[in-house]
Design an enzyme around this catalytic site. Structure first.
Site, PDB file in Angstrom:
ATOM      1  N   HIS A 173      55.730 -15.751  -2.005  1.00 52.47           N
ATOM      2  CA  HIS A 173      57.098 -15.317  -2.254  1.00 52.47           C
ATOM      3  C   HIS A 173      57.851 -16.426  -2.990  1.00 52.47           C
ATOM      4  O   HIS A 173      57.864 -17.576  -2.562  1.00 52.47           O
ATOM      5  CB  HIS A 173      57.792 -14.996  -0.926  1.00 52.47           C
ATOM      6  CG  HIS A 173      59.233 -14.651  -1.060  1.00 52.47           C
ATOM      7  ND1 HIS A 173      60.203 -15.160  -0.209  1.00 52.47           N
ATOM      8  CD2 HIS A 173      59.888 -13.851  -1.945  1.00 52.47           C
ATOM      9  CE1 HIS A 173      61.386 -14.672  -0.554  1.00 52.47           C
ATOM     10  NE2 HIS A 173      61.209 -13.887  -1.609  1.00 52.47           N
ATOM     11  N   HIS A 197      66.652 -19.754  -8.460  1.00 55.82           N
ATOM     12  CA  HIS A 197      66.904 -19.029  -7.225  1.00 55.82           C
ATOM     13  C   HIS A 197      68.399 -18.806  -7.048  1.00 55.82           C
ATOM     14  O   HIS A 197      69.131 -19.733  -6.717  1.00 55.82           O
ATOM     15  CB  HIS A 197      66.347 -19.776  -6.028  1.00 55.82           C
ATOM     16  CG  HIS A 197      65.995 -18.858  -4.900  1.00 55.82           C
ATOM     17  ND1 HIS A 197      65.242 -19.239  -3.829  1.00 55.82           N
ATOM     18  CD2 HIS A 197      66.289 -17.546  -4.690  1.00 55.82           C
ATOM     19  CE1 HIS A 197      65.085 -18.221  -3.005  1.00 55.82           C
ATOM     20  NE2 HIS A 197      65.721 -17.184  -3.513  1.00 55.82           N
TER      21      HIS A 197
END
Length: 448
Positions: free
Chosen positions: A139, A183
């Site tokens: 992930h 992110h």
């Protein structure tokens, strides 16, 4: 290409020519045709009739001065260029190595050769369909920055692949026309350009010619529009970094945009073709312009994402509206990245629950990856194709996530883990002081 053809090519080219040759030998290592563009020896002719079943190989003849092979089946020949006629080759017959001089001829009535060359770390996978294997997915694979709240992994992509990760997922952002892996915000965590990341994957593929890798691109900017009201980022924007990184020759283009489990080729067929990367995008696909970049939700569904529920249900979360019957014909991914909800003032935040990783990434117990894998197998009649995890190197023991996958695949996991074959991601400082407030403000959406 038939599975028997795959077995012939593996049994002959892999077992016959690429086994047991150490670095001091003058023998050139021969590998699958088309799977590594740097090979100095390659198959120059392969003719296989459509009805070939491969049963004649054991009674065929092998002439090592050439090198040519006749299997005894009509119109079935393979010839290979060689720089030396005196090199020692090892032929596996019934799983037993037999050393032959490079100028010798041999006739054998022994059993068919056994394939000992792993495909995605296991010889058993070579003849399995891509859709009939459970792999571990990293992930947010690019986000391996120490002491950064936006990180999800401890090691970079090369170490991940060395350890056995075979699906790479990550979130991309447009930065002034260049795609980066960031992110939530590139001010929070910028792992570099998509091109550089793809180049690292390409370099690894070149060094590991028997591996098939899946890349799932998360398009964070899918809702943004350009000045003309068109989507800012679609799958077309990824073509340039794919081409410049050298990844393009490895990407497999399926025969249709919505593949069902029975449609996928075997790993051996992908490896032989050289097309060893399967690529998906979650949003803003354009399969007319970029047919090799598949829309994820035509081909795969997911269990609930970013859960705080330690029960990890195996129900369908994305996409909406597909029936159970349809779901059974698609690939599916079990999301298993546990978060914890915390409150800071009026903010409710979701952050990775690193304290529970020994259980979350473990084999047994409530909230374990092993339990979810077993539950999904019971619910859907087959294991998940992908197990998405944070910090794959953590668990009940080193490599526990890979043990879960091995049990789902009914194979034996005996590899070394984790991060031992390459250096861990460099230790970098966290976000600078001006962005500390941003860290708090966006933390709640890190895993959404």
């Amino acid at each position: 290409m038939k599975t028997t053809t795959t077995l012939l090519l593996q049994g002959l080219w892999l077992a016959g020519f690429a086994m047991a040759q150490d670095s001091s030998s003058s023998q050139e290592v021969r590998t699958l045709s088309g799977s590594d563009r740097r090979l100095t020896s390659e198959v120059s002719q392969v003719t296989l009739p459509s009805d070939f079943e491969g049963s004649s190989f054991a009674t065929g003849t092998m002439s090592m001065s050439g090198v040519s092979v006749s299997t005894g089946a009509p119109n079935t020949t393979a010839s290979m260029s060689s720089t030396s006629k005196t090199n020692t080759l090892t032929q596996l017959v019934g799983g037993t190595p037999t050393t032959l001089n490079g100028t010798a001829s041999s006739t054998s009535a022994a059993p068919q050769p056994s394939n000992t060359q792993p495909c995605n770390n296991y010889p058993e996978f070579c003849t399995r369909k891509y859709s009939n294997i459970t792999e571990v997915c990293a992930h947010n694979s690019p986000f391996a920055v120490k002491r950064n709240v936006g990180s999800n992994q401890a090691y970079g992509v090369t170490a991940q692949l060395n350890d056995g990760i075979r699906m790479l997922q990550g979130q991309t952002h447009d930065v002034n026309g260049t795609l980066h892996y960031c992110h939530t915000s590139c001010d929070l965590l910028d792992a570099g350009t998509v091109e550089d990341y793809f180049r690292d994957v390409t370099n690894w593929l070149q060094s590991n010619p028997f591996e098939v890798v899946t890349i799932l691109v998360g398009n964070y900017d899918y809702e943004k529009k350009d000045d003309n009201g068109n989507p800012l980022v679609t799958s077309k924007n990824y073509v340039d970094p794919i081409e410049k990184s050298g990844l393009m020759p490895y990407i497999y283009q399926p025969p249709k945009t919505a593949m069902e489990v029975d449609d996928w080729p075997t790993l051996g067929e992908l490896i032989i073709s050289g097309k060893r990367v399967i690529m998906f995008i979650d949003y803003n696909y354009d399969t007319d312009a970029v047919p090799f970049m598949l829309w994820e939700f035509y081909n795969m569904w997911e269990t609930p994402f970013s859960p705080t529920d330690i029960n990890f249900p195996c129900t369908i979360d994305r996409p909406d509206g597909i029936s159970d019957e349809k779901a059974k014909k698609m690939l599916y991914m079990a999301n298993h990245n546990l978060n914890v909800e915390v409150s800071i003032g009026s903010l409710s935040l979701l952050i990775p629950n690193t304290v529970q990783l020994n259980v979350t990434n473990g084999l047994n117990g409530t909230g374990s990856l092993g339990l979810q894998s077993n539950r999904c197998t019971d619910d859907w009649g087959r294991p998940p194709n992908f197990l998405l995890v944070d910090y794959y190197n953590e668990g009940s023991f080193n490599g526990s996530v890979f043990e879960v996958a091995a049990r789902a695949n009914n194979v034996t996991y005996d590899r070394e883990c984790c991060g031992t074959k390459s250096l861990a991601a460099p230790i970098l400082s966290g976000p600078s002081a001006p962005f500390l407030g941003l860290v708090v403000a966006v933390a709640f959406s890190l895993f959404l």
